[in-house]
Design an enzyme around this catalytic site. Structure first.
Site, PDB file in Angstrom:
ATOM      1  N   ARG A  97       0.854  -1.188   0.000  1.00  0.00           N
ATOM      2  CA  ARG A  97       0.000   0.000   0.000  1.00  0.00           C
ATOM      3  C   ARG A  97       0.894   1.244   0.000  1.00  0.00           C
ATOM      4  O   ARG A  97       1.631   1.478   0.950  1.00  0.00           O
ATOM      5  CB  ARG A  97      -0.909  -0.007   1.231  1.00  0.00           C
ATOM      6  CG  ARG A  97      -1.761   1.226   1.391  1.00  0.00           C
ATOM      7  CD  ARG A  97      -2.746   1.077   2.560  1.00  0.00           C
ATOM      8  NE  ARG A  97      -3.530   2.277   2.741  1.00  0.00           N
ATOM      9  CZ  ARG A  97      -3.367   3.147   3.738  1.00  0.00           C
ATOM     10  NH1 ARG A  97      -2.463   2.930   4.673  1.00  0.00           N
ATOM     11  NH2 ARG A  97      -4.126   4.222   3.826  1.00  0.00           N
ATOM     12  N   HIS A 141      -2.706  10.917   1.071  1.00  0.00           N
ATOM     13  CA  HIS A 141      -2.262  10.630   2.439  1.00  0.00           C
ATOM     14  C   HIS A 141      -1.668  11.928   3.001  1.00  0.00           C
ATOM     15  O   HIS A 141      -0.478  12.018   3.292  1.00  0.00           O
ATOM     16  CB  HIS A 141      -1.267   9.470   2.443  1.00  0.00           C
ATOM     17  CG  HIS A 141      -1.114   8.782   3.777  1.00  0.00           C
ATOM     18  ND1 HIS A 141      -1.289   7.422   3.954  1.00  0.00           N
ATOM     19  CD2 HIS A 141      -0.793   9.260   5.004  1.00  0.00           C
ATOM     20  CE1 HIS A 141      -1.070   7.097   5.219  1.00  0.00           C
ATOM     21  NE2 HIS A 141      -0.763   8.207   5.881  1.00  0.00           N
ATOM     22  N   GLU A 186      -7.552   8.251   6.214  1.00  0.00           N
ATOM     23  CA  GLU A 186      -7.924   8.873   7.486  1.00  0.00           C
ATOM     24  C   GLU A 186      -8.315  10.345   7.335  1.00  0.00           C
ATOM     25  O   GLU A 186      -7.607  11.232   7.833  1.00  0.00           O
ATOM     26  CB  GLU A 186      -6.791   8.755   8.500  1.00  0.00           C
ATOM     27  CG  GLU A 186      -6.406   7.323   8.833  1.00  0.00           C
ATOM     28  CD  GLU A 186      -5.400   7.231   9.976  1.00  0.00           C
ATOM     29  OE1 GLU A 186      -5.092   8.268  10.602  1.00  0.00           O
ATOM     30  OE2 GLU A 186      -4.919   6.117  10.230  1.00  0.00           O
ATOM     31  N   ASN A 314      -7.857   1.471   9.553  1.00  0.00           N
ATOM     32  CA  ASN A 314      -6.573   1.604  10.244  1.00  0.00           C
ATOM     33  C   ASN A 314      -6.846   1.532  11.736  1.00  0.00           C
ATOM     34  O   ASN A 314      -7.693   2.282  12.243  1.00  0.00           O
ATOM     35  CB  ASN A 314      -5.922   2.962   9.942  1.00  0.00           C
ATOM     36  CG  ASN A 314      -5.477   3.080   8.487  1.00  0.00           C
ATOM     37  OD1 ASN A 314      -5.567   2.120   7.721  1.00  0.00           O
ATOM     38  ND2 ASN A 314      -4.991   4.253   8.117  1.00  0.00           N
ATOM     39  N   TYR A 316      -5.154   1.491  15.641  1.00  0.00           N
ATOM     40  CA  TYR A 316      -4.025   1.616  16.563  1.00  0.00           C
ATOM     41  C   TYR A 316      -4.429   1.492  18.024  1.00  0.00           C
ATOM     42  O   TYR A 316      -3.681   0.989  18.827  1.00  0.00           O
ATOM     43  CB  TYR A 316      -3.284   2.949  16.346  1.00  0.00           C
ATOM     44  CG  TYR A 316      -2.548   2.947  15.026  1.00  0.00           C
ATOM     45  CD1 TYR A 316      -1.300   2.359  14.915  1.00  0.00           C
ATOM     46  CD2 TYR A 316      -3.141   3.474  13.879  1.00  0.00           C
ATOM     47  CE1 TYR A 316      -0.629   2.308  13.698  1.00  0.00           C
ATOM     48  CE2 TYR A 316      -2.480   3.430  12.655  1.00  0.00           C
ATOM     49  CZ  TYR A 316      -1.225   2.841  12.573  1.00  0.00           C
ATOM     50  OH  TYR A 316      -0.573   2.786  11.369  1.00  0.00           O
ATOM     51  N   GLU A 380      -3.938  -0.414   7.897  1.00  0.00           N
ATOM     52  CA  GLU A 380      -2.796  -0.050   8.749  1.00  0.00           C
ATOM     53  C   GLU A 380      -3.008  -0.625  10.127  1.00  0.00           C
ATOM     54  O   GLU A 380      -4.117  -0.573  10.667  1.00  0.00           O
ATOM     55  CB  GLU A 380      -2.652   1.470   8.934  1.00  0.00           C
ATOM     56  CG  GLU A 380      -2.007   2.199   7.814  1.00  0.00           C
ATOM     57  CD  GLU A 380      -1.868   3.693   8.107  1.00  0.00           C
ATOM     58  OE1 GLU A 380      -1.695   4.082   9.286  1.00  0.00           O
ATOM     59  OE2 GLU A 380      -1.954   4.465   7.146  1.00  0.00           O
TER      60      GLU A 380
END
Ligand code: FCB
Length: 474
Positions: A97, A141, A186, A314, A316, A380
């Site tokens: 990616r 991005h 995002e 994504n 985290y 991600e």
């Protein structure tokens, strides 16, 4: 309106569950990849006609980025992409990616494509294809061309139209070799960190601007999808969000309300317009209070809810929140200045984020259960640790191996619960420029020795290589 994906997609891989074994095995066809983004690794910011992005400008604003670091050189991937692709092949990655730097394609954010910009990405993609690695292209991005910021940036409606033009240029040039496309990475960070807290470029602190930015990012996504589909329908197109599980600290009404507000601004403000066709009522009330509704035009909802072929997630961390007192720093999120984010005493990665693998399973389940069916990919997930190059030339990172192992088990649980999860991309392939944290955070599975730009696969890279080879954990 219905937001079910009705777009005729062509022979998308449909993983088949395998017989259960004690060690988690993944469905055949499950895609294992790694992710990066242009500004974080490429460097070469003044080469081959590239224009200036908002991150170039932000990095030069004193006090914005730790140690005054910039992406000027980064991991020098622009000059070393062949070696980097060879490394990916060695690791056995099924997909990579990458993101396209808008200022390389349109230095001013508008007008014809810069051929040298396109040439770089063509060469990179061809190299991936030569090695049998599927290129996954993200169009945006976070590196907005500075001239578009000067003209008003994402809070300004015209930026959405400029993004669609840019998306079509890139799509026209690469669609013969790239099948998987995501529009934005995002958008919540672009809007709320870029224009809310000001912790990211362009460093604006204005909640009304942040909410207008949300809408124009969503609109830009929808216009881009339409432009790309009009050009040629045979691609898989999606968007990457960073939804997070939000947990209230207690069942007290004030804490539940804090959780509702953060869930609204972090998750539902994007998921609902994209997958259900409208902002949720409580979020819309907050938008009206803070920014007014003049920037929302009839017809926008339908553009934004264009059917998606996949949704990138994504992940985290989990957020445990409660009602408290406004802190010294402005909240990124409108109407949430009083919300406190509570540590849970779990192990942390180097940047202080608490590690919670169950949150990955939970957010996948939430998206799967609360929204119309759309294939999911984790685009991600990863962790920063204080990795060091040992005297033996090895980089031993047992914490990252443990992190990945825990998160892969969470993926496996989500699959077991029926989530239509098709693949996973580790963040990141390489150590890189971690935005406001500069080079202080190493997220790579490959160590970058910045003074020499030497790449050293960390132990986690070798471990990941083995997971990919057996399509499962040991
Ligand atoms: C995500 C970004 C990515 C990287 C990781 C750590 O929010 O998309 O570029 O910075 O966080």
């Amino acid at each position: 309106m219905t937001t079910e994906a009705t777009h005729p997609t062509v022979d998308r891989p449909r993983p088949q569950p395998e017989a259960a074994t004690t060690a988690p095995a993944f469905p055949s066809g499950f895609l294992w990849g790694a992710a990066t983004s242009a500004y974080q690794i490429e460097g070469a910011v003044r080469e081959d006609g590239r224009g200036v992005s908002i991150w170039d400008t932000f990095c030069r604003t004193p006090g914005s980025v730790r140690n005054g670091d910039t992406g000027d050189v980064a991991a020098d991937h622009y000059h070393r992409y062949e070696q980097d692709v060879a490394l990916m092949a060695e690791l056995g990655l099924g997909a990579y990616r990458l993101s396209i730097a808008w200022p390389r394609i349109q230095p001013d954010g508008r007008g014809p494509a810069n051929p040298r910009g396109l040439d770089f990405y063509r060469a990179l993609v061809d190299r991936l294809l030569d090695h049998g690695i599927e290129p996954w292209v993200t169009l945006y991005h976070w590196d907005l061309p500075q001239p578009l910021e000067d003209a008003g940036g994402w809070p300004h409606r015209d930026t959405a139209a400029r993004f669609a033009d840019y998306a079509e240029l890139v799509y026209a040039a690469l669609r013969d070799r790239v099948r998987w496309w995501t529009t934005l990475n995002e958008p919540g960070c672009s809007a709320f960190l870029g224009y809310g807290s000001g912790r990211h470029a362009p460093g604006v602190r204005d909640h009304a601007a942040a909410l207008r930015a949300v809408h124009h990012l969503l609109l830009g996504h929808g216009l881009a999808v339409a432009a790309m589909r009009a050009h040629s329908p045979a691609a898989e197109i999606g968007i990457t969000l960073d939804p997070a599980p939000i947990t209230a600290r207690s069942a007290a009404a004030a804490d539940l309300d804090a959780a509702r507000r953060i869930d609204g601004m972090k998750n539902r403000i994007f998921l609902d317009p994209l997958l259900r066709g409208a902002y949720p009522d409580d979020v819309l009330d907050e938008i009206a209070r803070v920014a007014g509704l003049a920037h929302l035009r009839p017809g926008d909802d339908a553009v934004i809810a264009a059917p998606l072929d996949m949704l990138g997630i994504n992940y985290y961390r989990r957020y445990v929140v409660g009602a408290g007192e406004p802190g010294p720093e402005p909240s990124p999120y409108p109407g949430a200045g009083d919300v406190v984010f509570l540590p849970q005493g779990k192990p942390q990665m180097a940047n202080g984020w608490e590690i919670d693998a169950t949150g990955l399973r939970d957010i996948l389940l939430t998206v799967h259960r609360s929204y119309p069916a759309v294939p999911l990919f984790v685009t991600e997930n990863g962790a920063a640790f204080d990795d060091r190059l040992g005297p033996d030339g090895r980089v031993s990172d047992p914490d990252r191996v443990g992190y990945l192992d825990g998160h892969f088990r969470a993926l496996h649980e989500a699959l077991g619960e029926g989530v239509d999860l098709r693949g996973y991309f580790v963040w990141s392939l390489l150590d890189n420029f971690e935005w406001g944290e500069g080079y202080s955070q190493r997220f790579g599975i490959v160590y970058v020795d910045y003074p020499t730009q030497r790449r050293v696969p960390k132990d986690s890279a070798h471990w990941y290589q083995a997971v990919i080879a057996r399509n499962g954990l040991a």
